[in-house]
Design an enzyme around this catalytic site. Structure first.
Site, PDB file in Angstrom:
ATOM      1  N   TYR A 198      -6.847   1.528   5.954  1.00  0.00           N
ATOM      2  CA  TYR A 198      -6.180   0.412   5.619  1.00  0.00           C
ATOM      3  C   TYR A 198      -6.382  -1.143   6.462  1.00  0.00           C
ATOM      4  O   TYR A 198      -5.358  -1.372   6.423  1.00  0.00           O
ATOM      5  CB  TYR A 198      -4.670   1.413   5.437  1.00  0.00           C
ATOM      6  CG  TYR A 198      -4.353   1.896   6.175  1.00  0.00           C
ATOM      7  CD1 TYR A 198      -4.060   1.649   8.457  1.00  0.00           C
ATOM      8  CD2 TYR A 198      -4.014   3.464   6.214  1.00  0.00           C
ATOM      9  CE1 TYR A 198      -3.863   2.114   9.032  1.00  0.00           C
ATOM     10  CE2 TYR A 198      -4.228   4.420   8.068  1.00  0.00           C
ATOM     11  CZ  TYR A 198      -4.071   3.124   9.037  1.00  0.00           C
ATOM     12  OH  TYR A 198      -3.751   4.308  10.456  1.00  0.00           O
ATOM     13  N   CYS A 204      15.916  37.933  30.715  1.00  0.00           N
ATOM     14  CA  CYS A 204      15.792  38.112  29.088  1.00  0.00           C
ATOM     15  C   CYS A 204      14.074  37.380  29.000  1.00  0.00           C
ATOM     16  O   CYS A 204      13.607  36.578  29.670  1.00  0.00           O
ATOM     17  CB  CYS A 204      16.542  36.878  28.868  1.00  0.00           C
ATOM     18  SG  CYS A 204      16.185  36.670  26.697  1.00  0.00           S
ATOM     19  N   LYS A 244       1.969   5.300   1.090  1.00  0.00           N
ATOM     20  CA  LYS A 244       1.973   5.478   3.002  1.00  0.00           C
ATOM     21  C   LYS A 244       1.170   7.116   3.294  1.00  0.00           C
ATOM     22  O   LYS A 244       2.405   7.272   2.568  1.00  0.00           O
ATOM     23  CB  LYS A 244       3.301   4.895   3.859  1.00  0.00           C
ATOM     24  CG  LYS A 244       3.300   5.949   5.081  1.00  0.00           C
ATOM     25  CD  LYS A 244       4.289   5.243   5.961  1.00  0.00           C
ATOM     26  CE  LYS A 244       4.113   4.803   7.372  1.00  0.00           C
ATOM     27  NZ  LYS A 244       3.830   6.677   7.983  1.00  0.00           N
ATOM     28  N   LYS A 277       2.813  -5.344   3.830  1.00  0.00           N
ATOM     29  CA  LYS A 277       1.702  -6.084   4.859  1.00  0.00           C
ATOM     30  C   LYS A 277       1.076  -7.798   4.865  1.00  0.00           C
ATOM     31  O   LYS A 277       0.871  -7.904   3.402  1.00  0.00           O
ATOM     32  CB  LYS A 277       0.304  -5.375   4.972  1.00  0.00           C
ATOM     33  CG  LYS A 277       0.057  -4.391   5.430  1.00  0.00           C
ATOM     34  CD  LYS A 277      -1.275  -3.960   6.167  1.00  0.00           C
ATOM     35  CE  LYS A 277      -0.730  -1.954   6.893  1.00  0.00           C
ATOM     36  NZ  LYS A 277      -2.397  -1.404   6.327  1.00  0.00           N
ATOM     37  N   ASP A 332       0.480  10.397   3.723  1.00  0.00           N
ATOM     38  CA  ASP A 332       0.653  11.656   5.346  1.00  0.00           C
ATOM     39  C   ASP A 332       0.112  12.103   5.868  1.00  0.00           C
ATOM     40  O   ASP A 332      -0.549  13.425   5.120  1.00  0.00           O
ATOM     41  CB  ASP A 332       1.649  12.065   3.928  1.00  0.00           C
ATOM     42  CG  ASP A 332       3.036  12.769   5.890  1.00  0.00           C
ATOM     43  OD1 ASP A 332       2.528  12.254   6.570  1.00  0.00           O
ATOM     44  OD2 ASP A 332       3.903  12.966   5.018  1.00  0.00           O
ATOM     45  N   CYS A 358      17.952  40.697  24.460  1.00  0.00           N
ATOM     46  CA  CYS A 358      18.332  41.393  26.078  1.00  0.00           C
ATOM     47  C   CYS A 358      19.654  41.505  26.444  1.00  0.00           C
ATOM     48  O   CYS A 358      19.474  42.398  27.321  1.00  0.00           O
ATOM     49  CB  CYS A 358      17.795  40.551  27.223  1.00  0.00           C
ATOM     50  SG  CYS A 358      19.220  39.114  27.637  1.00  0.00           S
ATOM     51  N   LYS A 391      10.267   3.553   3.910  1.00  0.00           N
ATOM     52  CA  LYS A 391      10.468   4.895   3.720  1.00  0.00           C
ATOM     53  C   LYS A 391      10.420   6.027   2.825  1.00  0.00           C
ATOM     54  O   LYS A 391      12.239   5.044   2.005  1.00  0.00           O
ATOM     55  CB  LYS A 391      10.556   6.051   4.867  1.00  0.00           C
ATOM     56  CG  LYS A 391       9.785   5.438   6.270  1.00  0.00           C
ATOM     57  CD  LYS A 391       9.004   6.817   6.269  1.00  0.00           C
ATOM     58  CE  LYS A 391       8.411   7.158   7.844  1.00  0.00           C
ATOM     59  NZ  LYS A 391       8.785   7.360   8.923  1.00  0.00           N
ATOM     60  N   CYS A 393      22.116  32.200  26.166  1.00  0.00           N
ATOM     61  CA  CYS A 393      21.567  34.142  26.704  1.00  0.00           C
ATOM     62  C   CYS A 393      22.154  33.545  28.342  1.00  0.00           C
ATOM     63  O   CYS A 393      21.363  32.917  28.592  1.00  0.00           O
ATOM     64  CB  CYS A 393      20.444  34.199  26.568  1.00  0.00           C
ATOM     65  SG  CYS A 393      20.326  35.475  27.394  1.00  0.00           S
ATOM     66  N   GLU A 424       1.127  -0.686  -0.084  1.00  0.00           N
ATOM     67  CA  GLU A 424      -0.149  -0.037   0.380  1.00  0.00           C
ATOM     68  C   GLU A 424       0.813   1.224  -0.033  1.00  0.00           C
ATOM     69  O   GLU A 424       1.872   1.490   0.307  1.00  0.00           O
ATOM     70  CB  GLU A 424      -0.987   0.410   1.142  1.00  0.00           C
ATOM     71  CG  GLU A 424      -1.599  -1.460   1.334  1.00  0.00           C
ATOM     72  CD  GLU A 424      -2.437  -1.320   3.106  1.00  0.00           C
ATOM     73  OE1 GLU A 424      -2.109  -0.206   2.740  1.00  0.00           O
ATOM     74  OE2 GLU A 424      -2.514  -2.231   3.185  1.00  0.00           O
TER      75      GLU A 424
HETATM   76  O1  D41 Z   1      -0.889   4.468   5.041  1.00  0.00           O
HETATM   77  C1  D41 Z   1      -0.678   4.631   5.569  1.00  0.00           C
HETATM   78  N1  D41 Z   1       0.271   5.834   6.380  1.00  0.00           N
HETATM   79  C2  D41 Z   1      -0.766   3.246   6.928  1.00  0.00           C
HETATM   80  C3  D41 Z   1      -0.706   3.374   8.150  1.00  0.00           C
HETATM   81  C4  D41 Z   1      -1.486   2.147   5.672  1.00  0.00           C
HETATM   82  N2  D41 Z   1      -1.500   2.001   4.092  1.00  0.00           N
HETATM   83  N3  D41 Z   1      -1.112   1.351   6.735  1.00  0.00           N
HETATM   84  C5  D41 Z   1      -0.604   1.220   8.208  1.00  0.00           C
HETATM   85  N4  D41 Z   1      -1.049  -0.143   8.385  1.00  0.00           N
HETATM   86  C6  D41 Z   1      -0.895   0.081  10.218  1.00  0.00           C
HETATM   87  C7  D41 Z   1      -1.099  -1.478  11.142  1.00  0.00           C
HETATM   88  C8  D41 Z   1      -0.739  -2.900  10.075  1.00  0.00           C
HETATM   89  C9  D41 Z   1      -0.561  -1.137  12.305  1.00  0.00           C
HETATM   90  C10 D41 Z   1      -2.975  -1.600  11.310  1.00  0.00           C
HETATM   91  C11 D41 Z   1      -0.711   2.488   8.045  1.00  0.00           C
HETATM   92  C12 D41 Z   1      -0.705   2.409  10.498  1.00  0.00           C
HETATM   93  N5  D41 Z   1      -0.743   0.738  10.294  1.00  0.00           N
HETATM   94  C13 D41 Z   1      -0.496   3.863  10.978  1.00  0.00           C
HETATM   95  N6  D41 Z   1       0.257   5.367  10.608  1.00  0.00           N
HETATM   96  C14 D41 Z   1      -0.188   5.486  12.058  1.00  0.00           C
HETATM   97  C15 D41 Z   1       0.442   5.106  12.416  1.00  0.00           C
HETATM   98  C16 D41 Z   1      -0.566   2.898  12.248  1.00  0.00           C
END
Ligand code: D41
Length: 686
Positions: A225, A432, A115, A290, A117, A411, A314, A426, A113
């Site tokens: 998700y 200050c 990610k 996943k 933001d 200051c 990332k 400072c 998937e």
């Molecule tokens: O798109 C996302 N930001 C995203 C976040 C995603 N596609 N899948 C996610 N899957 C999980 C689990 C597997 C733990 C259910 C997540 C996140 N967690 C997540 N986002 C922020 C904390 C966790």
């Protein structure tokens, strides 16, 4: 074709919800906009006359109903986990290897998937109706944002399709699409409102509105998700098919999900998404991988905080070249002097960057930076932009040296740089203005003078109105000044309001109460650098009063255990500064001084056997409300006790704060004494 009865009304709600799902989730409208608008108007007409019949799932509820004064806490029945992250192909190979080993199988299938933001939220549907939505919070407890989430266009208030579960906890991300972000900022600029630095801030700021009508006007969207929990219905047993099933229910799911196999499949997906990243209408900072099979997910389970079956891979941070126009110096709230780079504005990863932090003088030297240089700026997710390199070969000779100031830009006090430390500060200590708010916040805080109800909002207002110029001024505040002080409560929609006389009365009482205070707390309240609660306690146990302490030499201080040369010099420097002494005099030395410091039993008077806790062993668990665990450990050790990390038969007692967990169970099993926080405070003589 106006509707006339409840049956027709219910049918119309269902129809409009279906149209909305077709439009927002499937991107495939069933009717022209004008037809939808006409039907929607019929709906509103009916609801205006039959307000007692309005359904929670009516599309009219999307405009934002009610007002949230505070966001109530919501305990997640199933915690919202965070994700581990990786940044390289090697780490990806490791991740897959771990999964293969634990599952004892090769060629693992994954659901890959993007990610997003944005912000993670949990949305609960009961019998297909949206009943609750909450932020992730700390994973266990989030905030109730139901009214705001209901305004998000692509989130259905009522699910469609067959076999709808009786209970469904959908996890997903709320985000602000790029086009919406840009047009919202255009509008905000024109109307003189705050523009968002990036879509993520836009999403966060919009979800945090107390008035859902405002949220309703913000361009937010949601993508599911994960299924956190499901009761009833029969959802498929893979991640990928579950997401498709959610979509069948009308819940939006990202279109770039894909089933892939093995490292090569994962790597290809990562590369592919990286290549289309800029063309997407939403910000992503990587991909989430996943294990597809739910059975395997369960087998793999979790570590302390993150699942073993998923990982965030990332993207590297984004970089651009621009010109360093100038360097300015800011005084932080703790007195730290920070150089800030002013840049020729440049677009990096969808955000215009005009400033970057340079951290400190060493950083400027390390980069060999000069004003006028071409530089590389880097933005990594939400992190403050940084300059990573000066392109020294591109210089033309007009570049200028950066001169670090020797006095505080706020200051005028001398700027000190302690040997071996990067940060310049400072020395204006208690005077200050840039540091004042932070100082007072610390001074009044719970473990210091404990002036209850003296929130930072009030401190800020009092400082900004020049009513508080030093901490000593707290003790000449009067009820009238407080009560008539105009306070902006920070809510962008409401006007500044009067601080009521009720609050003023309470505050005056709390200030009064703080006048009798243990010496160690007062020392801690002064905010001397690196003098935490434990050191303050040691100092108070070795010096009778402030006069003795303020005239102590470095040598005197070094005789105390856990006072090293750096702390000793901070203490001596603090009491050398005349501004600071003046404040201390007016607080507790002058004839009419408000404070009465309570002396602690002196170390020298304690029995010859040494500390009362000598030879005892303690274990600390859970959260203490009066101090951190490290602080508690330091205090116990300063009293001669040992502090161990696990409970055994040899443990003298377990000190148990809130949420003790397994150590508490163990101690009970072994019959080890358990002390609650009050008993602990008594033990250490507080
Ligand atoms: O798109 C996302 N930001 C995203 C976040 C995603 N596609 N899948 C996610 N899957 C999980 C689990 C597997 C733990 C259910 C997540 C996140 N967690 C997540 N986002 C922020 C904390 C966790």
């Amino acid at each position: 074709m106006a509707i006339t009865n409840n049956e027709e009304y219910q049918a119309l709600v269902a129809k409009l919800n279906e149209y909305a799902i077709a439009y927002y989730v499937y991107d495939d409208p069933l009717v022209p906009d004008a037809s939808y608008d006409r039907l929607y108007k019929d709906l509103l007409d009916y609801e205006a006359l039959h307000s007692n019949e309005i359904l929670a799932s009516s599309p009219s509820q999307k405009v934002g109903a009610g007002i949230l004064n505070t966001f109530n806490a919501v305990s997640h029945r199933v915690p919202l986990l965070s994700l581990g992250d990786i940044f390289s192909h090697d780490e990806l190979v490791d991740f897959n290897q771990r999964v293969e080993n634990l599952c004892q199988q090769k060629n693992i299938e994954y659901c890959a998937e993007v990610k997003l933001d944005g912000l993670a939220v949990s949305i609960i549907y009961e019998n297909g109706v949206l009943v609750k939505a909450a932020t992730r919070g700390d994973g266990k407890v989030g905030e109730d944002i139901t009214l705001n989430v209901k305004t998000i266009k692509n989130i259905p208030l009522q699910l469609i399709g067959k076999d709808i579960p009786s209970y469904l906890d959908v996890r997903g991300e709320v985000f602000m699409p790029k086009d919406g972000f840009l047009s919202y900022n255009e509008y905000a600029k024109k109307t003189g409102q705050k523009v968002f630095a990036n879509p993520r801030n836009g999403a966060a700021g919009s979800l945090r509105q107390q008035d859902p009508k405002i949220t309703a006007k913000r361009p937010l969207a949601f993508n599911a998700y994960f299924v956190g929990e499901v009761i009833g219905g029969n959802l498929p047993d893979t991640q990928y098919d579950r997401l498709l099933a959610l979509k069948e229910f009308g819940i939006p799911v990202n279109t770039n999900i894909q089933k892939v196999v093995g490292v090569s499949g994962l790597a290809q997906y990562y590369e592919h998404i990286g290549s289309i990243r800029n063309s997407l209408n939403y910000d992503i900072d990587g991909v989430v991988l996943k294990v597809n099979s739910l059975a395997k997910q369960q087998e793999l389970g979790f570590t302390a905080k993150v699942p073993r079956f998923a990982i965030a891979y990332k993207f590297p941070p984004q970089e651009e070249i621009t010109t360093l126009k100038d360097v300015e110096f800011q005084v932080g709230r703790t007195g730290a002097i920070t150089p800030v780079a002013r840049l020729e504005p440049v677009y990096v990863g969808g955000v215009t960057i005009a400033n970057a932090t340079l951290h400190n003088e060493d950083e400027i030297k390390r980069l060999q930076l000069k004003i006028g240089d071409k530089v590389i700026v880097r933005r990594a997710g939400d992190v403050i932009p940084q300059i990573t390199k000066a392109l020294i070969n591109e210089r033309n000779g007009s570049e200028k040296d950066i001169v670090f100031p020797s006095t505080c830009p706020c200051c005028g006090s001398y700027i000190e740089r302690v040997e071996g430390e990067a940060v310049a500060r400072c020395s204006g200590g208690l005077v200050c203005q840039a540091q004042l708010i932070e100082r007072i916040n610390h001074f009044v805080s719970r473990n210091a003078m404990d002036i209850e109800g003296f929130g930072s909002k009030y401190v800020e207002a009092l400082v900004n109105n020049k009513i508080l110029t030093t901490v000593a001024d707290i003790y000449s505040l009067d009820e009238n000044t407080l009560a008539t002080l105009l306070l902006d409560d920070g809510n962008e929609e409401r006007k500044a309001r009067l601080l009521g006389s009720v609050i003023a009365k309470k505050l005056i009482k709390a200030i009064e109460k703080s006048k009798h205070i243990a010496f160690n707390r007062f020392i801690y309240a002064l905010g001397i650098r690196e003098v935490g609660e434990a050191t303050a306690y040691t100092l108070a146990s070795n010096f009778k009063g402030i006069k003795e302490l303020s005239t102590a030499s470095c040598d005197d201080l070094l005789k105390l255990k856990d006072v090293g040369p750096v702390v000793a010099s901070h203490i001596v420097d603090f009491f050398k500064e005349e501004h600071n002494l003046a404040v201390i005099n007016s607080l507790c030395i002058n004839e009419d001084a408000p404070l009465h410091l309570i002396e602690l039993e002196q170390e020298s008077n304690k029995n010859a056997e040494g500390s009362p806790l000598l030879g005892n062993t303690y274990v600390i668990t859970g959260t203490l409300s009066s101090m951190g665990r490290t602080e508690a450990k330091n205090i116990l050790q300063s009293l001669g006790a040992k502090v161990a990390s696990s409970v055994s038969k040899k443990t003298t007692a377990l000190i148990a704060g809130e949420d003790g967990g397994s150590k508490l169970t163990k101690a009970t099993e072994l019959g080890v004494e358990i002390l609650d926080e009050d008993a602990f405070l008594k033990l250490i003589g507080r």
